[in-house]
Design a protein around this motif. Structure first.
Motif, PDB file in Angstrom:
ATOM      1  N   GLY A   1       3.931   3.574  11.765  1.00  0.00           N
ATOM      2  CA  GLY A   1       3.872   5.095  10.977  1.00  0.00           C
ATOM      3  C   GLY A   1       4.199   5.871  10.578  1.00  0.00           C
ATOM      4  O   GLY A   1       4.480   6.961   9.744  1.00  0.00           O
ATOM      5  N   ALA A   2       5.886   6.348  11.180  1.00  0.00           N
ATOM      6  CA  ALA A   2       6.657   7.326  10.974  1.00  0.00           C
ATOM      7  C   ALA A   2       8.396   6.623  10.846  1.00  0.00           C
ATOM      8  O   ALA A   2       8.544   5.240  11.365  1.00  0.00           O
ATOM      9  N   ASN A   3       9.305   7.481  10.685  1.00  0.00           N
ATOM     10  CA  ASN A   3      10.771   7.129  10.340  1.00  0.00           C
ATOM     11  C   ASN A   3      11.071   7.865  11.530  1.00  0.00           C
ATOM     12  O   ASN A   3      10.485   9.093  12.262  1.00  0.00           O
TER      13      ASN A   3
ATOM     14  N   THR B   1       3.996  11.093   6.769  1.00  0.00           N
ATOM     15  CA  THR B   1       2.731  11.959   5.471  1.00  0.00           C
ATOM     16  C   THR B   1       1.314  12.368   6.338  1.00  0.00           C
ATOM     17  O   THR B   1       0.767  13.203   5.772  1.00  0.00           O
TER      18      THR B   1
ATOM     19  N   MET C   1       4.260  -3.157  15.230  1.00  0.00           N
ATOM     20  CA  MET C   1       3.875  -1.324  15.374  1.00  0.00           C
ATOM     21  C   MET C   1       2.721  -1.291  16.517  1.00  0.00           C
ATOM     22  O   MET C   1       2.696  -0.387  17.184  1.00  0.00           O
TER      23      MET C   1
ATOM     24  N   THR D   1       9.015  11.011  11.451  1.00  0.00           N
ATOM     25  CA  THR D   1       8.027  12.600  10.254  1.00  0.00           C
ATOM     26  C   THR D   1       6.763  11.313   9.352  1.00  0.00           C
ATOM     27  O   THR D   1       7.902   9.962   9.514  1.00  0.00           O
TER      28      THR D   1
ATOM     29  N   LYS E   1       5.940  -0.601   1.778  1.00  0.00           N
ATOM     30  CA  LYS E   1       5.180  -0.329   2.278  1.00  0.00           C
ATOM     31  C   LYS E   1       4.270  -1.437   2.736  1.00  0.00           C
ATOM     32  O   LYS E   1       3.470  -1.918   1.632  1.00  0.00           O
TER      33      LYS E   1
ATOM     34  N   LEU F   1      11.042   2.094   6.763  1.00  0.00           N
ATOM     35  CA  LEU F   1      10.431   2.749   5.820  1.00  0.00           C
ATOM     36  C   LEU F   1      11.022   3.733   4.956  1.00  0.00           C
ATOM     37  O   LEU F   1      11.121   4.454   5.991  1.00  0.00           O
TER      38      LEU F   1
ATOM     39  N   GLY G   1      11.014   6.064   3.146  1.00  0.00           N
ATOM     40  CA  GLY G   1       9.731   7.282   3.666  1.00  0.00           C
ATOM     41  C   GLY G   1       9.750   9.002   3.572  1.00  0.00           C
ATOM     42  O   GLY G   1      10.796   9.272   3.216  1.00  0.00           O
ATOM     43  N   ILE G   2       8.569   8.795   2.434  1.00  0.00           N
ATOM     44  CA  ILE G   2       8.549  10.317   1.320  1.00  0.00           C
ATOM     45  C   ILE G   2       9.399  11.654   2.352  1.00  0.00           C
ATOM     46  O   ILE G   2       9.839  12.818   2.256  1.00  0.00           O
ATOM     47  N   THR G   3       8.590  11.622   3.780  1.00  0.00           N
ATOM     48  CA  THR G   3       8.345  12.825   4.509  1.00  0.00           C
ATOM     49  C   THR G   3       9.912  12.535   4.783  1.00  0.00           C
ATOM     50  O   THR G   3      10.934  14.059   5.202  1.00  0.00           O
TER      51      THR G   3
ATOM     52  N   GLU H   1      12.298   2.919  13.725  1.00  0.00           N
ATOM     53  CA  GLU H   1      11.754   3.496  12.934  1.00  0.00           C
ATOM     54  C   GLU H   1      10.264   3.584  13.928  1.00  0.00           C
ATOM     55  O   GLU H   1      10.266   2.347  15.151  1.00  0.00           O
TER      56      GLU H   1
ATOM     57  N   ARG I   1       6.952   4.143  -5.018  1.00  0.00           N
ATOM     58  CA  ARG I   1       7.404   3.830  -4.029  1.00  0.00           C
ATOM     59  C   ARG I   1       6.662   2.156  -4.503  1.00  0.00           C
ATOM     60  O   ARG I   1       6.536   1.456  -3.946  1.00  0.00           O
TER      61      ARG I   1
ATOM     62  N   TRP J   1       1.255  -4.867  10.675  1.00  0.00           N
ATOM     63  CA  TRP J   1       1.513  -3.799  11.616  1.00  0.00           C
ATOM     64  C   TRP J   1       1.563  -4.069  13.397  1.00  0.00           C
ATOM     65  O   TRP J   1       1.643  -2.993  14.217  1.00  0.00           O
TER      66      TRP J   1
ATOM     67  N   TYR K   1       0.720  -1.377  -0.018  1.00  0.00           N
ATOM     68  CA  TYR K   1       0.273   0.070   0.184  1.00  0.00           C
ATOM     69  C   TYR K   1       1.053   0.804   0.251  1.00  0.00           C
ATOM     70  O   TYR K   1       2.261   1.166  -0.387  1.00  0.00           O
TER      71      TYR K   1
HETATM   72  C1  LIG Z   1       6.383   1.863   9.330  1.00  0.00           C
HETATM   73  C2  LIG Z   1       6.408   3.350   8.635  1.00  0.00           C
HETATM   74  N1  LIG Z   1       7.492   3.746   8.380  1.00  0.00           N
HETATM   75  C3  LIG Z   1       7.739   5.229   8.008  1.00  0.00           C
HETATM   76  C4  LIG Z   1       6.545   6.164   7.564  1.00  0.00           C
HETATM   77  C5  LIG Z   1       6.533   7.383   7.302  1.00  0.00           C
HETATM   78  O1  LIG Z   1       7.019   7.185   5.180  1.00  0.00           O
HETATM   79  P1  LIG Z   1       6.451   8.779   5.059  1.00  0.00           P
HETATM   80  O2  LIG Z   1       6.783   9.976   4.951  1.00  0.00           O
HETATM   81  O3  LIG Z   1       6.287   7.772   3.252  1.00  0.00           O
HETATM   82  O4  LIG Z   1       4.496   9.012   4.928  1.00  0.00           O
HETATM   83  C6  LIG Z   1       4.993   5.364   7.320  1.00  0.00           C
HETATM   84  C7  LIG Z   1       3.304   5.708   6.489  1.00  0.00           C
HETATM   85  O5  LIG Z   1       3.153   5.226   7.052  1.00  0.00           O
HETATM   86  C8  LIG Z   1       5.424   3.869   7.572  1.00  0.00           C
HETATM   87  O6  LIG Z   1       3.716   2.910   7.963  1.00  0.00           O
END
Ligand SMILES: Cc1ncc(COP(=O)(O)O)c(C=O)c1O
Length: 326
Positions: A214-216, A273, A185, A271, A178, A233, A235-237, A211, A77, A182, A58
């Motif tokens: 849902g975030a780095n 999205t 987490m 960080t 991605k 991941l 991450g794009i952010t 990580e 990605r 989960w 996803y």
């Molecule tokens: C496990 C994980 N790490 C990092 C991220 C951050 O990635 P992005 O900045 O692309 O949203 C996410 C986003 O959902 C994530 O699920």
């Protein structure tokens, strides 16, 4: 410098306001294997292997002020995630972009959280016949979702390094694809919440930071920026933050980072999205930099992120005025 109240701006300023939309899309819009519907009408077949086995890839992109941010990066990605999991998106990159854009238009959301996935579809009669799998594509759009709201970002998150869980090893599930695995987490989040913390951070089996749910994760020490190079991941952010830091002349270290570095950091942030750059106040009860609240560098990066986005940086503008062919 103080943290921009991005959420307040999104909710209150006319340039961010939700456009007129059909009542059917009040909660959000969805695209379920070929057709558009209201979010409340969207359901996944119970025997879809994405639902049953997390057999899916996803991605999530956001829209702010009516503009997708780094849409091409997210689409790229996503293609790589599909490749890594041997999944085939039934739609081309252009078709995928059109579906996501149509969903945003239907919901009228200028501030949007845009989620999509490809699953391996329903269990075929012969599981060994790999040709008979029919991948499924699902997507939805809802008003923008924050991991950390204005109040939390202004005071900084209190995080816990998980004691009970480590991030699933990359040799089990590749974190650069991605994915929907989960549970590590989720359980670390429950652990954090039960410990009166806002968020958790996970390490790998060797004690390197991986990580957060849902975030780095990033930290700042002596004016230099550190983030793990693997086990997470891409991450794009994260990528965006590294670009912003480079622009600001901040030295960058993408390399293994251990937990003591986080505990001894001057500043730290996560960080995503879903929230951009989110400052950390404390780790395991230790207030970073001995000062409550977001650090200076974090605040500057946080604000620059939103200012640049709202200025049209790497944006794909949504045309809300042309109608969607349902
Ligand atoms: C496990 C994980 N790490 C990092 C991220 C951050 O990635 P992005 O900045 O692309 O949203 C996410 C986003 O959902 C994530 O699920």
């Amino acid at each position: 410098m103080t943290i921009i109240k991005a959420e307040q701006i999104m909710l209150n300023e006319p340039a961010h306001a939700r456009k007129a939309h059909d009542e059917r899309f009040a909660m959000g819009s969805a695209f379920m294997n070929g057709s558009y519907c209201g979010l409340h009408e969207a359901g996944v077949p119970i025997v879809d292997m994405g639902f049953m086995h997390a057999d899916a890839a996803y991605d999530v992109v956001s829209v702010s002020k009516g503009q997708f941010f780094r849409l091409e990066d997210h689409l790229e990605r996503f293609e790589k995630s599909c490749e890594k999991f041997l999944l085939i998106n039934p739609y081309s990159r252009e078709q995928t972009a059109d579906i996501l854009t149509n969903l945003v238009k239907l919901a009228g959301t200028q501030e949007a959280y845009v989620w999509w996935c490809v699953t391996r579809g329903m269990m075929p009669a012969d599981r060994a016949d790999l040709e008979s799998y029919q991948p499924a594509f699902y997507a939805f759009v809802i008003p923008y979702l924050y991991i950390a709201n204005d109040e939390q970002r202004t005071r900084g998150l209190d995080v816990m390094i998980s004691k009970n869980y480590i991030r699933i090893p990359p040799s089990s599930v590749d974190p650069t694809a991605k994915n929907l695995h989960w549970m590590d987490m989720k359980l670390s989040m429950i652990e954090a919440v039960m410990g009166q913390k806002d968020w958790s951070v996970l390490t790998d089996a060797d004690g390197n930071l991986a990580e957060a749910p849902g975030a780095n994760i990033f930290l700042i020490k002596d004016g230099e920026l550190y983030t793990p190079d693997s086990g997470c991941l891409e991450g794009i952010t994260r990528k965006t933050t590294l670009e912003l830091a480079r622009e600001a002349g901040i030295p960058i270290h993408v390399e293994p980072v251990i937990t003591s570095q986080l505990l001894e950091a001057d500043e730290a942030f996560i960080t995503s999205t879903a929230g951009g750059i989110m400052p950390i106040n404390s780790v395991d009860g230790v207030v970073l930099g001995d000062t409550d609240g977001p650090g200076e560098i974090t605040t500057a990066l946080h604000n620059r992120y939103w200012e640049k986005r709202w200025g049209g940086w790497l944006a794909t503008t949504v045309d809300y005025d042309t109608s969607v062919n349902l």
